[in-house]
Motif scaffolding. Structure first.
Motif, PDB file in Angstrom:
ATOM      1  N   ALA A 150       0.807  -1.222   0.000  1.00  0.00           N
ATOM      2  CA  ALA A 150       0.000   0.000   0.000  1.00  0.00           C
ATOM      3  C   ALA A 150       0.842   1.276   0.000  1.00  0.00           C
ATOM      4  CB  ALA A 150      -0.930   0.002   1.208  1.00  0.00           C
ATOM      5  N   GLY A 151       2.150   1.132   0.091  1.00  0.00           N
ATOM      6  CA  GLY A 151       3.023   2.297   0.130  1.00  0.00           C
ATOM      7  C   GLY A 151       2.879   3.115   1.391  1.00  0.00           C
ATOM      8  N   ARG A 152       2.634   2.445   2.507  1.00  0.00           N
ATOM      9  CA  ARG A 152       2.465   3.145   3.781  1.00  0.00           C
ATOM     10  C   ARG A 152       3.552   2.734   4.775  1.00  0.00           C
ATOM     11  NH1 ARG A 152      -2.530   5.504   4.911  1.00  0.00           N
ATOM     12  NH2 ARG A 152      -4.030   5.343   3.184  1.00  0.00           N
ATOM     13  N   ASN A 153       4.153   3.720   5.404  1.00  0.00           N
ATOM     14  CA  ASN A 153       5.156   3.463   6.442  1.00  0.00           C
ATOM     15  C   ASN A 153       5.208   4.677   7.362  1.00  0.00           C
ATOM     16  OD1 ASN A 153       7.238   2.383   7.962  1.00  0.00           O
ATOM     17  ND2 ASN A 153       8.842   2.980   6.510  1.00  0.00           N
ATOM     18  N   PRO A 154       4.177   4.874   8.169  1.00  0.00           N
ATOM     19  CA  PRO A 154       4.079   6.091   8.970  1.00  0.00           C
ATOM     20  C   PRO A 154       5.122   6.150  10.084  1.00  0.00           C
ATOM     21  CG  PRO A 154       2.391   4.533   9.622  1.00  0.00           C
ATOM     22  CD  PRO A 154       3.050   3.953   8.405  1.00  0.00           C
ATOM     23  N   THR A 155       5.412   7.372  10.501  1.00  0.00           N
ATOM     24  CA  THR A 155       6.230   7.585  11.694  1.00  0.00           C
ATOM     25  C   THR A 155       5.331   7.430  12.915  1.00  0.00           C
ATOM     26  OG1 THR A 155       7.723   9.086  10.549  1.00  0.00           O
ATOM     27  CG2 THR A 155       7.647   9.243  12.955  1.00  0.00           C
ATOM     28  N   VAL A 156       5.763   6.589  13.845  1.00  0.00           N
ATOM     29  CA  VAL A 156       4.933   6.281  15.003  1.00  0.00           C
ATOM     30  C   VAL A 156       5.743   6.414  16.281  1.00  0.00           C
ATOM     31  CG1 VAL A 156       3.606   4.630  13.609  1.00  0.00           C
ATOM     32  CG2 VAL A 156       5.458   3.804  15.081  1.00  0.00           C
ATOM     33  N   VAL A 157       5.022   6.514  17.379  1.00  0.00           N
ATOM     34  CA  VAL A 157       5.598   6.323  18.709  1.00  0.00           C
ATOM     35  C   VAL A 157       4.884   5.132  19.323  1.00  0.00           C
ATOM     36  CG1 VAL A 157       6.001   7.282  21.000  1.00  0.00           C
ATOM     37  CG2 VAL A 157       6.134   8.768  18.998  1.00  0.00           C
ATOM     38  N   ALA A 158       5.646   4.147  19.769  1.00  0.00           N
ATOM     39  CA  ALA A 158       5.082   2.956  20.398  1.00  0.00           C
ATOM     40  C   ALA A 158       5.639   2.839  21.811  1.00  0.00           C
ATOM     41  CB  ALA A 158       5.416   1.705  19.591  1.00  0.00           C
ATOM     42  N   GLU A 159       4.810   2.344  22.710  1.00  0.00           N
ATOM     43  CA  GLU A 159       5.215   2.193  24.116  1.00  0.00           C
ATOM     44  C   GLU A 159       5.001   0.763  24.583  1.00  0.00           C
ATOM     45  OE1 GLU A 159       4.149   6.736  25.655  1.00  0.00           O
ATOM     46  OE2 GLU A 159       2.770   5.076  26.110  1.00  0.00           O
ATOM     47  N   VAL A 160       5.912   0.308  25.433  1.00  0.00           N
ATOM     48  CA  VAL A 160       5.792  -0.998  26.082  1.00  0.00           C
ATOM     49  C   VAL A 160       5.274  -0.777  27.495  1.00  0.00           C
ATOM     50  CG1 VAL A 160       7.017  -3.034  26.921  1.00  0.00           C
ATOM     51  CG2 VAL A 160       7.634  -2.025  24.708  1.00  0.00           C
ATOM     52  N   THR A 161       4.165  -1.419  27.815  1.00  0.00           N
ATOM     53  CA  THR A 161       3.569  -1.284  29.152  1.00  0.00           C
ATOM     54  C   THR A 161       3.085  -2.641  29.647  1.00  0.00           C
ATOM     55  OG1 THR A 161       1.381  -0.843  28.238  1.00  0.00           O
ATOM     56  CG2 THR A 161       2.756   1.069  28.719  1.00  0.00           C
ATOM     57  N   ILE A 169       0.691   8.499  15.914  1.00  0.00           N
ATOM     58  CA  ILE A 169       1.001   8.217  14.523  1.00  0.00           C
ATOM     59  C   ILE A 169       0.999   9.533  13.740  1.00  0.00           C
ATOM     60  CG2 ILE A 169      -1.416   7.697  13.944  1.00  0.00           C
ATOM     61  CD1 ILE A 169      -0.250   5.445  12.108  1.00  0.00           C
ATOM     62  N   GLU A 170       2.121   9.808  13.086  1.00  0.00           N
ATOM     63  CA  GLU A 170       2.314  11.066  12.359  1.00  0.00           C
ATOM     64  C   GLU A 170       1.964  12.277  13.232  1.00  0.00           C
ATOM     65  OE1 GLU A 170       3.921  11.196   9.779  1.00  0.00           O
ATOM     66  OE2 GLU A 170       3.704   9.292   8.719  1.00  0.00           O
ATOM     67  N   GLY A 171       2.404  12.222  14.496  1.00  0.00           N
ATOM     68  CA  GLY A 171       2.231  13.346  15.404  1.00  0.00           C
ATOM     69  C   GLY A 171       0.882  13.441  16.078  1.00  0.00           C
ATOM     70  N   GLU A 172      -0.054  12.519  15.789  1.00  0.00           N
ATOM     71  CA  GLU A 172      -1.393  12.564  16.370  1.00  0.00           C
ATOM     72  C   GLU A 172      -1.589  11.404  17.339  1.00  0.00           C
ATOM     73  OE1 GLU A 172      -3.611  14.955  15.985  1.00  0.00           O
ATOM     74  OE2 GLU A 172      -2.228  16.044  14.656  1.00  0.00           O
ATOM     75  N   PRO A 173      -2.158  11.669  18.542  1.00  0.00           N
ATOM     76  CA  PRO A 173      -2.382  10.586  19.496  1.00  0.00           C
ATOM     77  C   PRO A 173      -3.385   9.564  18.963  1.00  0.00           C
ATOM     78  CG  PRO A 173      -3.453  12.600  20.237  1.00  0.00           C
ATOM     79  CD  PRO A 173      -2.619  12.976  19.059  1.00  0.00           C
TER      80      PRO A 173
END
Length: 383
Positions: free
Chosen positions: A33-44, A308-312
């Motif tokens: 799909a040509g998608r590879n967003p910038t993300v923040v992921a957390e381990v909890t 994802i892409e700066g949005e919560p």
């Protein structure tokens, strides 16, 4: 055979093929799909503090996993205690680390469970020697993981030889019942004397004293046989024959003292948990703890994208937005959005681990141990 025991090789972990299949499907789909967003992921493990602290470890392996990948990673320090909120945070293009999630969680979940259980044992008898005897209960490939977690939690040593070579620490231990069997009943003294003559001088002379006869009889015989060379006796009585283990240990102590062997220490082992250690700590000098550590539940960590892409963003039941965690002045654990001020006198716990693929933190086992024990005191850890 190149892999006779069927162990997942290190190369598979580093390449990302030691993963769950659905991450491979995710990569195929996103690339299509040509998608590879910038993300923040957390381990909890828990979103909010629960009042029940656990030990965080395994982060040194996570650093190795992410080395050379274009991501930034922040994490708690090795040996830190935590209670809710993120223990680790990743920021970067999702496909840079998607397949690493399975190994990442494994590197943290089981060692943190081992370390938490080991800390329970450590604090059950703060003034006694406690050793990890549990490597026989896990796959040999992770023996060093068990023993390292035990050391982080403050235990004094461990028994596994190969793990010791990996960790740069000498394994400890003296004799099993098999040694006494090989000499036969009535010849215990011969076994102890042979041991004393054969093993290096720096190995403690601790005689196993419950093989054929009762614990008092064999303990006294060991003391008479080795005299001043005897450092201690080990009581490893099986649960089916044990009865009141505390009474047995007290009786051994009494009879040794009555005959002038008050410098002979008593070491107890055999399926001991923290409650058993607490009940014996005033009559024994040391303990071997095994299945309590290796049988510990893994900490139930999960990894979730929170931005994802700066949005919560979040799945239902999880908390969106990038978060920080703090140790408060009263020893509490506080979770807050990273965009908001932390609590007064709060100390942020997440620190840089990897920056654009470069590991920016050094790891020291002794420092992790000191941190764990100090933090346990600060937060009032009681298991």
């Amino acid at each position: 055979m190149s892999n006779p025991f069927g162990i997942v090789p290190s190369e598979a972990i580093l390449e990302g093929t030691a993963t769950d299949a659905y991450f491979e499907r995710t990569r195929e789909t996103l690339e299509y799909a040509g998608r590879n967003p910038t993300v923040v992921a957390e381990v909890t493990a828990d979103q909010f503090p629960t009042g029940s602290f656990e030990v965080f470890t395994g982060v040194h392996d996570v650093a190795t996993l992410f080395e050379g990948r274009s991501v930034d990673v922040d994490a708690l320090s090795d040996g830190q205690l935590f209670d809710g909120g993120p223990v680790l945070r990743i920021e970067g293009s999702y496909l840079e680390f998607a397949e690493l999630e399975t190994s990442l969680l494994g590197f943290l979940s089981q060692p943190s469970g081992f370390a938490t259980a080991a800390l329970e044992a450590r604090l059950a008898a703060p003034d006694c020697s406690i050793f990890s005897f549990g490597a026989r209960h896990v796959h040999p490939s992770i023996a060093s993981t068990v023993e390292r977690a035990a050391l982080v939690a403050g235990l004094d040593g461990f028994s596994h030889v190969a793990a010791g070579k990996i960790l740069g620490r000498a394994a400890g231990g003296t004799m099993p019942h098999a040694l006494l069997f090989c000499f036969g009943e009535g010849n215990q003294a011969d076994a102890w004397e042979a041991f004393d003559e054969a093993v290096p001088a720096d190995v403690p002379r601790i005689a196993l004293a419950d093989t054929f006869w009762d614990e008092v009889s064999e303990s006294l015989l060991a003391a008479e046989t080795l005299g001043d060379r005897l450092d201690g006796v080990r009581l490893d009585t099986t649960g089916s024959r044990r009865g009141d283990f505390r009474h047995i240990a007290r009786e051994v102590r009494w009879e040794l003292d009555a005959r002038g062997y008050d410098d002979v220490e008593i070491f107890c082992s055999g399926g001991l948990d923290p409650d058993a250690v607490r009940s014996l700590r005033d009559v024994a000098d040391g303990f071997g703890v095994g299945s309590h550590i290796t049988g510990a539940d893994s900490v139930d960590f999960s990894l979730d994208i929170v931005e994802i892409e700066g949005e919560p963003i979040s799945k239902r039941g999880k908390l969106s937005g990038v978060k920080d965690v703090y140790r408060t002045g009263d020893g509490g654990h506080h979770v807050a959005l990273a965009s908001e001020p932390g609590p007064d006198e709060g100390r942020p716990l997440l620190e840089a681990l990897v920056r654009d693929g470069e590991v920016v933190r050094e790891f020291d086992l002794e420092a992790a141990r000191e941190r764990c024990l100090s933090d346990a005191d600060v937060v009032g850890f009681d298991g």
